[in-house]
Write an enzyme that holds these catalytic residues in place. Structure first.
Site, PDB file in Angstrom:
ATOM      1  N   PHE A 139      44.347  99.562  -2.421  1.00  0.00           N
ATOM      2  CA  PHE A 139      44.049  99.740  -3.845  1.00  0.00           C
ATOM      3  C   PHE A 139      42.683  99.118  -4.113  1.00  0.00           C
ATOM      4  CE2 PHE A 139      43.775  98.747  -8.296  1.00  0.00           C
ATOM      5  CZ  PHE A 139      44.206  99.930  -8.880  1.00  0.00           C
ATOM      6  N   ASP A 224      37.190  93.488   0.140  1.00  0.00           N
ATOM      7  CA  ASP A 224      37.480  93.599  -1.289  1.00  0.00           C
ATOM      8  C   ASP A 224      38.311  92.389  -1.698  1.00  0.00           C
ATOM      9  OD1 ASP A 224      38.454  94.130  -3.813  1.00  0.00           O
ATOM     10  OD2 ASP A 224      38.868  96.243  -3.425  1.00  0.00           O
ATOM     11  N   LYS A 253      37.780  90.673 -11.536  1.00  0.00           N
ATOM     12  CA  LYS A 253      38.935  90.043 -12.169  1.00  0.00           C
ATOM     13  C   LYS A 253      38.670  88.607 -12.599  1.00  0.00           C
ATOM     14  CE  LYS A 253      42.386  93.150 -10.196  1.00  0.00           C
ATOM     15  NZ  LYS A 253      42.531  93.971 -11.389  1.00  0.00           N
TER      16      LYS A 253
END
Length: 398
Positions: A139, A224, A253
């Site tokens: 993801f 990531d 985030k």
């Protein structure tokens, strides 16, 4: 037309409407309080309205909020220098990593993909032939390019035609990855730990082997760290768990502290240096408000106390979750630091049903992939509040 008719139905939220929050606690429109064990998918690593982060935002709101990258502002270079210094232990072969600020995590991943492709083209791989190796269960965001290499049918179905140039291999299988890398491969793009898939931690030798494969084949390694980075795993970056360095790293985030979207690509100057004026950009990337909050986030991480807390509380979290597996209340659990995936017996119900039961007990969590839920409390959660949440989880399962 009702209010629900005016909002696109691309989410299926739990039936709660929040109005305020502080630390690990939030309040709804009816005045009920809940312990937040999702923390904005790790965007709220430092909890709701952390005083240092809100103070930084307030100060900057009175000064300057946007200049665009047509002009510099006084926090842009300090932010880049601070993030570069923080990232030094996980970027390969240099003392001063380069920083490219963006906004969302998906935007950072798109930037890394573009950078890797251009880097490969400049090294002789013909344009339109460079490939990037990725993992099943990944993801990395929801843009057209990113869902082109997703293996989640719900994220992918109906959005073609898809962007070519990606090879998908099983996560955690270094030999399959080795077989997929050839003379046309420009990069390997992986999450250190797959969060959306249910906090899947790879074998201990996986990341060191992947790094060696990339070294042997002159291939970029892109990590990531958008969910796993900035303290969540008990280390500043998850890569530190294996002592591995990447050529490029994406962050997001928690870099915005739950105040606003802030992301970045950090990496080797000879890689990020392929981007020249006009070849890539972002109106809001590196804006003054983002830099003010990002600097405050980096300052919180600079002492190591947040990471230490995540390790200590994480040890306690996983010990308690293992007792639930041993007692037959869960079929499995895994994770690291203050991050866990919990598998519910499908005969009992779904992850969604467990989250609804937890909601009734004043705990917020999120299901993923049917029978799994994720726990990712703020790293600042009090030990007694973590135990309270786990007591309520135990009660819900029983």
């Amino acid at each position: 037309m009702t209010s629900s008719d005016t909002l696109a139905h691309n989410y299926h939220p739990l039936p709660v409407t929040l109005t305020s929050g502080e630390g690990a606690w939030v309040r709804d429109v009816e005045g009920r309080t809940y312990l937040d064990l999702l923390a904005g998918y790790s965007a709220l690593n430092f909890g709701h309205r952390h005083p240092d982060l809100t103070a930084a935002a307030h100060r900057q709101l009175d000064r300057l909020t946007l200049s665009s990258r047509a002009f510099d502002h006084d926090l842009l270079h300090p932010f880049a220098e601070a993030l570069s210094a923080l990232s030094r232990p996980v970027i390969a072969g240099i003392d001063a990593p380069m920083v490219l600020p963006m906004n969302t995590g998906a935007e950072a991943v798109e930037t890394a993909i573009k950078t890797a492709r251009k880097w490969g083209h400049q090294r002789g791989i013909p344009e339109d032939e460079g490939t990037i190796v990725v993992a099943e269960g990944n993801f990395h965001g929801r843009t057209t390019t990113i869902v082109s290499f997703s293996t989640d049918p719900e994220a992918r179905q109906g959005f073609g035609p898809f962007t070519p140039g990606f090879r998908v291999v099983p996560f955690g299988d270094a030999q399959a990855l080795r077989a997929a890398v050839d003379e046309r491969t420009v990069a390997v793009l992986l999450e250190p730990i797959q969060g959306e898939q249910g906090v899947v931690v790879p074998p201990a030798d996986y990341w060191p082997t992947v790094r060696q494969i990339c070294n042997d084949t002159d291939t970029l390694l892109i990590a990531d760290e958008i969910q796993s980075g900035l303290g969540r795993t008990g280390t500043t970056f998850a890569l530190e768990l294996w002592g591995v360095r990447a050529d490029l790293m994406t962050l997001g985030k928690a870099l915005g502290g739950g105040v606003l979207p802030v992301s970045a690509v950090v990496g080797c100057p000879d890689v990020l240096g392929v981007l020249t004026p006009g070849s890539h950009g972002s109106t809001f990337g590196g804006n003054p408000l983002a830099c003010a909050v990002g600097l405050a986030v980096i300052e919180l991480l600079s002492t190591g106390q947040v990471q230490h807390r995540a390790r200590e509380l994480g040890t306690h979290l996983h010990e308690r979750l293992r007792t639930l597996v041993q007692g037959g209340l869960l079929t499995g659990t895994r994770g690291v630091g203050l991050w866990a995936g919990l598998d519910v017996d499908p005969a009992w119900g779904t992850g969604r049903q467990l989250c609804e039961r937890l909601l009734e007990l004043g705990v917020l969590a999120k299901d993923t992939h049917g029978s799994t839920i994720r726990l990712a409390p703020p790293l600042t959660i009090a030990a007694e509040d973590l135990d309270l949440a786990l007591d309520r989880l135990t009660h819900a399962l029983r």
